[in-house]
Design a protein around this motif. Structure first.
Motif, PDB file in Angstrom:
ATOM      1  N   GLU A  32       0.835  -1.336  -0.035  1.00 26.28           N
ATOM      2  CA  GLU A  32       0.082  -0.031   0.004  1.00 26.28           C
ATOM      3  C   GLU A  32       0.711   1.196  -0.033  1.00 26.28           C
ATOM      4  OE1 GLU A  32      -1.976   3.377   1.661  1.00 26.28           O
ATOM      5  OE2 GLU A  32      -0.520   2.088   2.792  1.00 26.28           O
ATOM      6  N   SER A  33       2.025   1.179   0.829  1.00 23.88           N
ATOM      7  CA  SER A  33       2.800   2.496   0.866  1.00 23.88           C
ATOM      8  C   SER A  33       3.378   2.715  -0.312  1.00 23.88           C
ATOM      9  CB  SER A  33       3.834   2.212   2.158  1.00 23.88           C
ATOM     10  OG  SER A  33       4.646   3.482   2.095  1.00 23.88           O
ATOM     11  N   LEU A  78      -5.853 -12.600  -2.908  1.00 26.42           N
ATOM     12  CA  LEU A  78      -6.739 -11.871  -2.854  1.00 26.42           C
ATOM     13  C   LEU A  78      -6.953 -10.503  -1.980  1.00 26.42           C
ATOM     14  CD1 LEU A  78      -9.880 -14.484  -2.873  1.00 26.42           C
ATOM     15  CD2 LEU A  78      -9.075 -12.806  -4.498  1.00 26.42           C
ATOM     16  N   GLN A  79      -6.473 -10.684  -0.886  1.00 25.10           N
ATOM     17  CA  GLN A  79      -6.066  -9.347  -0.132  1.00 25.10           C
ATOM     18  C   GLN A  79      -5.019  -8.528  -0.802  1.00 25.10           C
ATOM     19  OE1 GLN A  79      -5.926 -10.250   4.360  1.00 25.10           O
ATOM     20  NE2 GLN A  79      -5.924 -12.240   3.802  1.00 25.10           N
ATOM     21  N   ALA A  80      -4.042  -9.037  -1.364  1.00 27.28           N
ATOM     22  CA  ALA A  80      -3.134  -8.042  -2.031  1.00 27.28           C
ATOM     23  C   ALA A  80      -3.845  -7.317  -3.185  1.00 27.28           C
ATOM     24  CB  ALA A  80      -1.912  -8.764  -2.593  1.00 27.28           C
ATOM     25  N   LEU A  81      -4.882  -8.003  -4.004  1.00 27.12           N
ATOM     26  CA  LEU A  81      -5.396  -7.327  -4.962  1.00 27.12           C
ATOM     27  C   LEU A  81      -6.425  -6.335  -4.397  1.00 27.12           C
ATOM     28  CD1 LEU A  81      -6.700 -10.163  -7.320  1.00 27.12           C
ATOM     29  CD2 LEU A  81      -5.265  -8.128  -7.774  1.00 27.12           C
ATOM     30  N   GLY A  82      -7.071  -6.492  -3.129  1.00 26.57           N
ATOM     31  CA  GLY A  82      -7.914  -5.548  -2.414  1.00 26.57           C
ATOM     32  C   GLY A  82      -7.007  -4.369  -2.298  1.00 26.57           C
ATOM     33  N   VAL A  83      -5.868  -4.399  -1.686  1.00 30.18           N
ATOM     34  CA  VAL A  83      -5.276  -3.359  -1.363  1.00 30.18           C
ATOM     35  C   VAL A  83      -4.697  -2.508  -2.916  1.00 30.18           C
ATOM     36  CG1 VAL A  83      -2.788  -2.553  -0.538  1.00 30.18           C
ATOM     37  CG2 VAL A  83      -3.938  -4.322   0.669  1.00 30.18           C
ATOM     38  N   ILE A  84      -4.475  -3.221  -3.624  1.00 30.75           N
ATOM     39  CA  ILE A  84      -4.109  -2.483  -5.064  1.00 30.75           C
ATOM     40  C   ILE A  84      -5.227  -1.816  -5.599  1.00 30.75           C
ATOM     41  CG2 ILE A  84      -3.706  -2.944  -7.558  1.00 30.75           C
ATOM     42  CD1 ILE A  84      -2.121  -5.533  -6.617  1.00 30.75           C
TER      43      ILE A  84
END
Length: 226
Positions: free
Chosen positions: A116-117, A149-155
């Protein structure tokens, strides 16, 4: 066996240059390292004049009609990104590309924060008009699938928060077919991208995939979730 009474008298004593202790490592953008350190030195020495000129990083200015595309090849371990710039109906140029990497030894929340950062800083620097994002096949029943899936959500969160746009989604077979073969491997993708954009050398095969994704989006492929 461990030595519980080691002799240390003969060892050189390291004296820190910092007056205030202890010190701690800090992650900052490379472009600001010298300025951040200079400011910290002034604080450490009790300086009263803390004004330090800040030189903002150069941004790729887009002339009239030019659009900047951000291509993303999502991954929790190695997220590939690329920046393309060009006018409609013209061949774009590669402005930059690279990786956002996280280490598996760290907890998942910490890795997501790092993505995210870093992605936020990337978007702020290049200010893309459009985003092309690979839509990977994910099996949510496995732990790795859940993490992806969580990484995609952050993106998606960063893209919408910073750009106010919905990414163009591309299946892997779609953007690979755009290069000539839906079954091309990483090496073949890298070679094709290198020829297409006349790049002397590629520092990352994952980055070359992100270039191909951005190029497919630039050429009008993909679907939008809008």
């Amino acid at each position: 066996m461990p030595n519980f009474s080691p002799r240390t008298d003969h060892l050189p004593k390291l004296i820190s240059k910092w007056l205030h202790q202890p010190t701690k490592a800090l992650r900052v953008p490379e472009v600001f390292i010298e300025q951040v350190e200079a400011y910290a030195r002034l604080l450490d020495q009790g300086g009263s004049d803390l004004s330090i000129p800040v030189k903002p990083p150069q941004q790729p200015h887009s002339s009239q009609g030019e659009k900047i595309w951000l291509g993303i090849r999502p991954s929790l371990r190695q997220l590939g990104w690329s920046i393309l710039k060009g006018r409609e109906n013209e061949h774009p140029i590669v402005v930059d590309y690279g990786l956002i990497e996280t280490e598996a030894k760290f907890p998942l929340p910490q890795r997501l924060v790092e993505i995210e950062s870093d992605l936020t800083e990337l978007v702020r620097q290049f200010q893309p008009h459009h985003v092309a994002l690979e839509k990977p096949f994910i099996n949510a029943n496995f732990a790795s699938g859940s993490s992806s899936l969580q990484a995609l959500g952050v993106i998606n969160l960063v893209i919408y928060r910073q750009c106010q746009v919905f990414p163009v989604l591309l299946y892997r077979a779609t953007w690979k077919s755009h290069l000539g073969s839906p079954k091309a491997d990483q090496r073949e993708v890298a070679e094709t991208v290198q020829l297409l954009f006349d790049l002397k050398r590629l520092t990352s095969q994952v980055g070359s995939e992100a270039i191909a994704i951005a190029y497919a989006g630039f050429c009008g492929l993909g679907i939008s979730e809008k």
